[in-house]
Design a protein around this motif. Structure first.
Motif, PDB file in Angstrom:
ATOM      1  N   GLN A   9      74.939  39.111  73.096  1.00 27.75           N
ATOM      2  CA  GLN A   9      75.699  37.450  73.636  1.00 27.75           C
ATOM      3  C   GLN A   9      74.931  36.993  72.769  1.00 27.75           C
ATOM      4  O   GLN A   9      74.519  36.280  72.489  1.00 27.75           O
ATOM      5  N   PRO A  29      78.769  38.369  77.061  1.00 27.85           N
ATOM      6  CA  PRO A  29      77.661  39.657  76.775  1.00 27.85           C
ATOM      7  C   PRO A  29      78.838  40.939  76.228  1.00 27.85           C
ATOM      8  O   PRO A  29      80.287  40.715  76.614  1.00 27.85           O
ATOM      9  N   LEU A  79      71.849  36.405  71.942  1.00 27.27           N
ATOM     10  CA  LEU A  79      70.913  36.973  72.965  1.00 27.27           C
ATOM     11  C   LEU A  79      71.149  38.988  72.806  1.00 27.27           C
ATOM     12  O   LEU A  79      71.877  38.549  73.822  1.00 27.27           O
ATOM     13  N   LEU A  84      70.331  41.329  75.385  1.00 27.37           N
ATOM     14  CA  LEU A  84      70.184  41.986  77.170  1.00 27.37           C
ATOM     15  C   LEU A  84      70.529  43.476  77.302  1.00 27.37           C
ATOM     16  O   LEU A  84      71.190  43.847  76.341  1.00 27.37           O
ATOM     17  N   PHE A 129      69.947  43.258  84.499  1.00 35.33           N
ATOM     18  CA  PHE A 129      70.138  42.608  83.426  1.00 35.33           C
ATOM     19  C   PHE A 129      68.169  42.645  83.168  1.00 35.33           C
ATOM     20  O   PHE A 129      68.070  42.233  84.212  1.00 35.33           O
ATOM     21  N   GLY A 130      68.262  42.455  82.116  1.00 36.13           N
ATOM     22  CA  GLY A 130      66.495  42.033  81.717  1.00 36.13           C
ATOM     23  C   GLY A 130      66.326  40.676  80.989  1.00 36.13           C
ATOM     24  O   GLY A 130      68.167  40.071  80.825  1.00 36.13           O
ATOM     25  N   PRO A 131      65.228  39.944  81.019  1.00 33.96           N
ATOM     26  CA  PRO A 131      65.582  38.619  80.807  1.00 33.96           C
ATOM     27  C   PRO A 131      65.367  38.297  79.169  1.00 33.96           C
ATOM     28  O   PRO A 131      66.749  37.253  78.644  1.00 33.96           O
ATOM     29  N   GLY A 132      65.875  39.433  78.030  1.00 34.57           N
ATOM     30  CA  GLY A 132      67.202  39.627  77.002  1.00 34.57           C
ATOM     31  C   GLY A 132      65.409  38.725  75.590  1.00 34.57           C
ATOM     32  O   GLY A 132      64.424  38.610  75.813  1.00 34.57           O
ATOM     33  N   ARG A 163      66.228  36.553  72.321  1.00 29.61           N
ATOM     34  CA  ARG A 163      66.992  35.900  71.610  1.00 29.61           C
ATOM     35  C   ARG A 163      66.560  35.911  70.303  1.00 29.61           C
ATOM     36  O   ARG A 163      65.578  36.166  69.596  1.00 29.61           O
ATOM     37  N   TYR A 223      78.849  37.296  87.352  1.00 28.55           N
ATOM     38  CA  TYR A 223      77.281  36.190  87.294  1.00 28.55           C
ATOM     39  C   TYR A 223      76.970  35.565  87.182  1.00 28.55           C
ATOM     40  O   TYR A 223      77.828  34.083  87.055  1.00 28.55           O
ATOM     41  N   GLN A 228      74.130  32.225  84.865  1.00 26.76           N
ATOM     42  CA  GLN A 228      73.086  32.141  83.487  1.00 26.76           C
ATOM     43  C   GLN A 228      73.339  30.802  83.269  1.00 26.76           C
ATOM     44  O   GLN A 228      74.009  29.840  83.158  1.00 26.76           O
ATOM     45  N   LYS A 284      68.908  31.970  80.048  1.00 26.70           N
ATOM     46  CA  LYS A 284      68.089  32.733  80.404  1.00 26.70           C
ATOM     47  C   LYS A 284      69.208  34.002  80.580  1.00 26.70           C
ATOM     48  O   LYS A 284      70.084  33.612  80.100  1.00 26.70           O
ATOM     49  N   SER A 285      68.698  35.036  81.058  1.00 30.09           N
ATOM     50  CA  SER A 285      69.176  35.901  81.380  1.00 30.09           C
ATOM     51  C   SER A 285      70.572  35.693  82.683  1.00 30.09           C
ATOM     52  O   SER A 285      70.317  35.156  82.983  1.00 30.09           O
ATOM     53  N   LEU A 286      71.327  36.585  82.420  1.00 37.09           N
ATOM     54  CA  LEU A 286      72.089  37.343  84.303  1.00 37.09           C
ATOM     55  C   LEU A 286      71.797  37.650  85.601  1.00 37.09           C
ATOM     56  O   LEU A 286      71.047  38.451  85.389  1.00 37.09           O
ATOM     57  N   PHE A 307      79.897  34.298  84.593  1.00 38.12           N
ATOM     58  CA  PHE A 307      80.921  35.206  84.206  1.00 38.12           C
ATOM     59  C   PHE A 307      81.420  36.044  85.286  1.00 38.12           C
ATOM     60  O   PHE A 307      80.818  36.690  85.785  1.00 38.12           O
TER      61      PHE A 307
END
Lengths: 119, 114
Positions: free
Chosen positions: A37, A43, A88, A90, A110-113, A115, B35, B37, B41-43, B88
């Motif tokens: 993303q 993403p 980012l 993911l 999804f995980g926290p990602g 960066r 989603y 966001q 942060k994540s989704l 999203f």
């Protein structure tokens, strides 16, 4: 029940370097997908791993590669980093339908990602 | 190639007002996801819409799906500041092996003004 975890949280690299990102799927999940993303965008699908093999791939160059381990965790490797790789990253896990345990849709979690900044 | 478009891209609205975010997609799909966001942060999964005519509601958010029109909407009722985020939509493309490969829209950045 642990959700999807990713490491590291943040990473700074310079152009030309290589980077490895890691992902542990949600407990009970066997499929891992990676997404990139970029800032201000949605993403984009990179690839998906199942049974330790790359099963689907998006429109990303071969510099992007991955691996899945027997415990279903996964790594994303990016070689020869470019400034444009800053994003980012993911990871998402899901349960393959062939397992017989999935619902009618196998939603991705999804995980926290991670960066990644490329300087 | 599947294309997913959202509009508007940016939305600034006052608290208490209603508004709708639109998601159009270009080819037949099995299902559609919404989603949320927050910055950095994540989704966070909001809704999964599985069939034509599906409608789901959670609090001040309601999502619907019209597969014939290839259109999904996310309706916000009586907006509150906590709803400020980027939203999203994502469309499922079932791969050869039958597993999801999500194609995301461009996102709608929603700002709720007190």
């Amino acid at each position: 029940d642990a959700g999807v975890t990713q490491s590291p949280t943040h990473l700074i690299k310079t152009r030309g370097q290589q980077v490895t990102l890691r992902c542990s799927p949600k407990s009970g999940h066997d499929t891992v997908s990676w997404y990139q993303q970029a800032l201000g965008q949605g993403p984009q699908f990179i690839f998906q791993y199942y049974e330790e093999e790359e099963r689907q791939r998006g429109n990303f160059p071969d510099r992007f590669s991955g691996h899945q381990f027997p415990n279903y965790s996964s790594e994303l490797n990016v070689n020869a980093l470019l400034l444009g790789d800053s994003a980012l990253y993911l990871c998402a896990s899901s349960l393959d339908r062939a397992s017989g345990r999935a619902s009618s849709y196998n939603e991705q979690f999804f995980g926290p990602g991670t960066r990644l900044t490329v300087l | 190639e599947l294309k997913v478009e959202q509009n508007p891209l940016f939305l600034s609205m006052q608290e208490g007002k209603n508004y709708t975010i639109y998601c159009n997609y270009s080819t037949t799909s099995d299902r559609l996801y919404w989603y949320r966001q927050d910055p950095g942060k994540s989704l966070e999964s909001l809704f999964v819409l599985l069939s034509n005519g599906a409608v789901k509601q959670e609090g001040r958010l309601m999502a619907s799906l019209d597969t014939k029109a290839r259109l999904s909407t996310l309706h916000i009722t009586a907006a509150v500041h906590d709803l400020s985020a980027t939203y999203f939509c994502a469309v499922d493309i079932r791969g050869y092996f039958g597993n999801e490969k999500l194609t995301f829209g461009t996102g709608t950045r929603l700002t709720i003004i007190p």
